[in-house]
Scaffold this motif. Sequence first.
Motif, PDB file in Angstrom:
ATOM      1  N   VAL A  60      39.394  45.263  52.158  1.00 58.26           N
ATOM      2  CA  VAL A  60      40.137  44.011  51.985  1.00 58.26           C
ATOM      3  C   VAL A  60      39.825  43.485  50.587  1.00 58.26           C
ATOM      4  CG1 VAL A  60      40.583  41.680  52.839  1.00 58.26           C
ATOM      5  CG2 VAL A  60      39.932  43.491  54.447  1.00 58.26           C
ATOM      6  N   PHE A  61      40.848  42.985  49.902  1.00 56.36           N
ATOM      7  CA  PHE A  61      40.681  42.502  48.540  1.00 56.36           C
ATOM      8  C   PHE A  61      41.352  41.151  48.375  1.00 56.36           C
ATOM      9  CE2 PHE A  61      40.886  47.103  48.553  1.00 56.36           C
ATOM     10  CZ  PHE A  61      39.718  47.450  47.890  1.00 56.36           C
ATOM     11  N   ILE A  62      40.824  40.373  47.437  1.00 59.90           N
ATOM     12  CA  ILE A  62      41.458  39.137  47.000  1.00 59.90           C
ATOM     13  C   ILE A  62      41.874  39.320  45.545  1.00 59.90           C
ATOM     14  CG2 ILE A  62      41.234  36.656  46.639  1.00 59.90           C
ATOM     15  CD1 ILE A  62      41.101  37.448  49.576  1.00 59.90           C
ATOM     16  N   ILE A  63      43.174  39.228  45.299  1.00 63.98           N
ATOM     17  CA  ILE A  63      43.688  39.263  43.929  1.00 63.98           C
ATOM     18  C   ILE A  63      43.987  37.832  43.520  1.00 63.98           C
ATOM     19  CG2 ILE A  63      45.410  40.233  42.367  1.00 63.98           C
ATOM     20  CD1 ILE A  63      46.141  42.213  44.561  1.00 63.98           C
ATOM     21  N   SER A  64      43.606  37.462  42.307  1.00 65.30           N
ATOM     22  CA  SER A  64      43.910  36.112  41.836  1.00 65.30           C
ATOM     23  C   SER A  64      44.400  36.153  40.402  1.00 65.30           C
ATOM     24  CB  SER A  64      42.683  35.198  41.955  1.00 65.30           C
ATOM     25  OG  SER A  64      41.593  35.712  41.228  1.00 65.30           O
ATOM     26  N   GLY A  65      45.202  35.160  40.060  1.00 66.09           N
ATOM     27  CA  GLY A  65      45.749  35.049  38.713  1.00 66.09           C
ATOM     28  C   GLY A  65      46.121  33.612  38.417  1.00 66.09           C
ATOM     29  N   ARG A  66      46.622  33.381  37.216  1.00 69.44           N
ATOM     30  CA  ARG A  66      46.912  32.009  36.783  1.00 69.44           C
ATOM     31  C   ARG A  66      48.370  31.604  36.953  1.00 69.44           C
ATOM     32  NH1 ARG A  66      43.571  30.292  31.345  1.00 69.44           N
ATOM     33  NH2 ARG A  66      41.469  30.511  32.198  1.00 69.44           N
ATOM     34  N   HIS A  67      49.286  32.539  36.786  1.00 72.26           N
ATOM     35  CA  HIS A  67      50.696  32.181  36.663  1.00 72.26           C
ATOM     36  C   HIS A  67      51.481  32.624  37.889  1.00 72.26           C
ATOM     37  CE1 HIS A  67      49.592  31.279  32.577  1.00 72.26           C
ATOM     38  NE2 HIS A  67      49.196  32.531  32.386  1.00 72.26           N
ATOM     39  N   ALA A  68      51.920  31.670  38.678  1.00 72.91           N
ATOM     40  CA  ALA A  68      52.615  31.969  39.919  1.00 72.91           C
ATOM     41  C   ALA A  68      53.881  32.774  39.688  1.00 72.91           C
ATOM     42  CB  ALA A  68      52.950  30.671  40.664  1.00 72.91           C
ATOM     43  N   GLU A  69      54.536  32.551  38.544  1.00 67.79           N
ATOM     44  CA  GLU A  69      55.804  33.225  38.290  1.00 67.79           C
ATOM     45  C   GLU A  69      55.634  34.729  38.054  1.00 67.79           C
ATOM     46  OE1 GLU A  69      54.406  31.414  34.363  1.00 67.79           O
ATOM     47  OE2 GLU A  69      54.463  30.880  36.489  1.00 67.79           O
ATOM     48  N   THR A  70      54.426  35.169  37.741  1.00 70.45           N
ATOM     49  CA  THR A  70      54.204  36.607  37.519  1.00 70.45           C
ATOM     50  C   THR A  70      53.398  37.244  38.654  1.00 70.45           C
ATOM     51  OG1 THR A  70      52.191  36.161  36.227  1.00 70.45           O
ATOM     52  CG2 THR A  70      54.287  36.327  35.017  1.00 70.45           C
ATOM     53  N   LYS A  71      53.199  36.509  39.727  1.00 70.35           N
ATOM     54  CA  LYS A  71      52.373  36.999  40.829  1.00 70.35           C
ATOM     55  C   LYS A  71      52.853  38.344  41.362  1.00 70.35           C
ATOM     56  CE  LYS A  71      50.937  35.744  45.541  1.00 70.35           C
ATOM     57  NZ  LYS A  71      50.972  34.682  46.591  1.00 70.35           N
ATOM     58  N   ALA A  72      54.134  38.486  41.641  1.00 68.88           N
ATOM     59  CA  ALA A  72      54.664  39.729  42.210  1.00 68.88           C
ATOM     60  C   ALA A  72      54.424  40.908  41.274  1.00 68.88           C
ATOM     61  CB  ALA A  72      56.148  39.572  42.516  1.00 68.88           C
ATOM     62  N   ASN A  73      54.627  40.686  39.986  1.00 69.06           N
ATOM     63  CA  ASN A  73      54.421  41.748  39.009  1.00 69.06           C
ATOM     64  C   ASN A  73      52.949  42.152  38.938  1.00 69.06           C
ATOM     65  OD1 ASN A  73      55.032  43.403  36.519  1.00 69.06           O
ATOM     66  ND2 ASN A  73      53.674  41.883  35.614  1.00 69.06           N
ATOM     67  N   VAL A  74      52.058  41.172  38.950  1.00 70.24           N
ATOM     68  CA  VAL A  74      50.620  41.458  38.891  1.00 70.24           C
ATOM     69  C   VAL A  74      50.197  42.270  40.107  1.00 70.24           C
ATOM     70  CG1 VAL A  74      48.316  40.442  39.016  1.00 70.24           C
ATOM     71  CG2 VAL A  74      50.020  39.497  37.442  1.00 70.24           C
ATOM     72  N   ILE A  75      50.624  41.853  41.280  1.00 66.33           N
ATOM     73  CA  ILE A  75      50.246  42.570  42.505  1.00 66.33           C
ATOM     74  C   ILE A  75      50.756  44.008  42.469  1.00 66.33           C
ATOM     75  CG2 ILE A  75      50.615  42.692  45.003  1.00 66.33           C
ATOM     76  CD1 ILE A  75      50.589  39.616  45.001  1.00 66.33           C
ATOM     77  N   LYS A  76      51.983  44.196  42.004  1.00 67.32           N
ATOM     78  CA  LYS A  76      52.550  45.545  41.893  1.00 67.32           C
ATOM     79  C   LYS A  76      51.714  46.410  40.962  1.00 67.32           C
ATOM     80  CE  LYS A  76      56.750  48.008  40.497  1.00 67.32           C
ATOM     81  NZ  LYS A  76      58.138  47.868  39.970  1.00 67.32           N
ATOM     82  N   GLN A  77      51.309  45.844  39.827  1.00 63.61           N
ATOM     83  CA  GLN A  77      50.513  46.616  38.877  1.00 63.61           C
ATOM     84  C   GLN A  77      49.117  46.914  39.420  1.00 63.61           C
ATOM     85  OE1 GLN A  77      50.754  46.001  34.648  1.00 63.61           O
ATOM     86  NE2 GLN A  77      52.442  44.544  34.858  1.00 63.61           N
ATOM     87  N   ILE A  78      48.521  45.968  40.126  1.00 63.44           N
ATOM     88  CA  ILE A  78      47.200  46.194  40.712  1.00 63.44           C
ATOM     89  C   ILE A  78      47.263  47.303  41.751  1.00 63.44           C
ATOM     90  CG2 ILE A  78      45.373  45.182  42.137  1.00 63.44           C
ATOM     91  CD1 ILE A  78      45.312  44.256  39.235  1.00 63.44           C
ATOM     92  N   TYR A  79      48.317  47.305  42.566  1.00 65.18           N
ATOM     93  CA  TYR A  79      48.492  48.382  43.548  1.00 65.18           C
ATOM     94  C   TYR A  79      48.522  49.742  42.853  1.00 65.18           C
ATOM     95  CZ  TYR A  79      49.210  46.386  48.216  1.00 65.18           C
ATOM     96  OH  TYR A  79      49.038  45.815  49.449  1.00 65.18           O
ATOM     97  N   HIS A  80      49.227  49.810  41.724  1.00 63.87           N
ATOM     98  CA  HIS A  80      49.321  51.079  40.995  1.00 63.87           C
ATOM     99  C   HIS A  80      47.984  51.454  40.376  1.00 63.87           C
ATOM    100  CE1 HIS A  80      50.589  54.248  38.256  1.00 63.87           C
ATOM    101  NE2 HIS A  80      50.045  53.561  37.267  1.00 63.87           N
ATOM    102  N   ILE A  81      47.343  50.507  39.701  1.00 63.74           N
ATOM    103  CA  ILE A  81      46.090  50.801  39.007  1.00 63.74           C
ATOM    104  C   ILE A  81      45.030  51.325  39.967  1.00 63.74           C
ATOM    105  CG2 ILE A  81      44.130  49.727  37.815  1.00 63.74           C
ATOM    106  CD1 ILE A  81      46.251  47.894  36.432  1.00 63.74           C
ATOM    107  N   PHE A  82      44.911  50.675  41.126  1.00 60.29           N
ATOM    108  CA  PHE A  82      43.868  51.054  42.076  1.00 60.29           C
ATOM    109  C   PHE A  82      44.362  52.011  43.157  1.00 60.29           C
ATOM    110  CE2 PHE A  82      42.289  47.194  40.108  1.00 60.29           C
ATOM    111  CZ  PHE A  82      40.997  47.592  39.774  1.00 60.29           C
TER     112      PHE A  82
END
Length: 290
Positions: A60-82
């Motif tokens: 189980v992981f917690i992903i966090s970021g600053r900008h709500a408008e880029t949340k979907a993109n960040v999560i997609k990239q994290i899925y790919h990276i890891f």
Amino acid sequence: MWEQRVEIKGPYHFELALDRLANDPLNHVDIPERTVKVPIYEPEPEVAIVKAVGTVEEPVFIISGRHAETKANVIKQIYHIFQWNIGLHAISDHFYQTSLKSIFETHRGTPIVQDFSLYSCLVKCIVHQQLNMKFAQTLTERFVHTFGFEMDGVWFYPSPEKTAELTVEVLRGLQFSQRKAEYLIGLSQLIASGEIRLTELAEKTDEDILNTLVKVRGVGPWTVQNFLLFGLGRANLFPKADIGIQNAIKKLFQLDAKPTHDEMDDFSREWEPYLSYASLYLWRSIETKD
């Protein structure tokens, strides 16, 4: 700030992933806190935080970021990276039936973690060619600290556009060799001009990518294989010319000398179609005291 809880299917050994990431001094890793800060390059630079709160068997992981408008993109990239979309259970089961059973049991759940951007992956591949690891990392650090930028304590590689404008003399001042400086600037110019489009290249087959990149001065099969493995996460790569893999096979199978390419072919047949994982776990087997 936003947070997103993510649950994936185990096994997934995040601490072992962090341990490998921590080998690169440019990565912002906190193993006791089970956390890594990840530079997100597109569409705008930002930093995401990934924290493990689960176990190897129930990740189980917690992903966090600053900008709500880029949340979907960040999560997609994290899925790919890891590589959270890759089921390691089936891969482990495959290797438990092979000669690599012992190292897959020891390092169970170790994922192939991708480099944080395709361009930074190619930069590292070029810089690391024919250098020992310590100096290669020092040279990469100098390059990033001089021409990249820092955000929230995390270093970002310079853009290909910025590198394309550098001179060989400037890189020579950082102790780049003449040829390596020319290779890095030349590659960056091809990317900056659009002659090579990395996101489009990523959609092509391994063979097409190889045929495209080996035409670039300073890029050979070893560089392309590392790009396919750690840039794109292709599952069936086995860089036979890699000294680390040769040493790992020599140690594991108690050979008198490093294996020949023909011997490596013989060993690796039963490891397909997951040769990339065989490569990773062989590397892992000589990186630790286990």
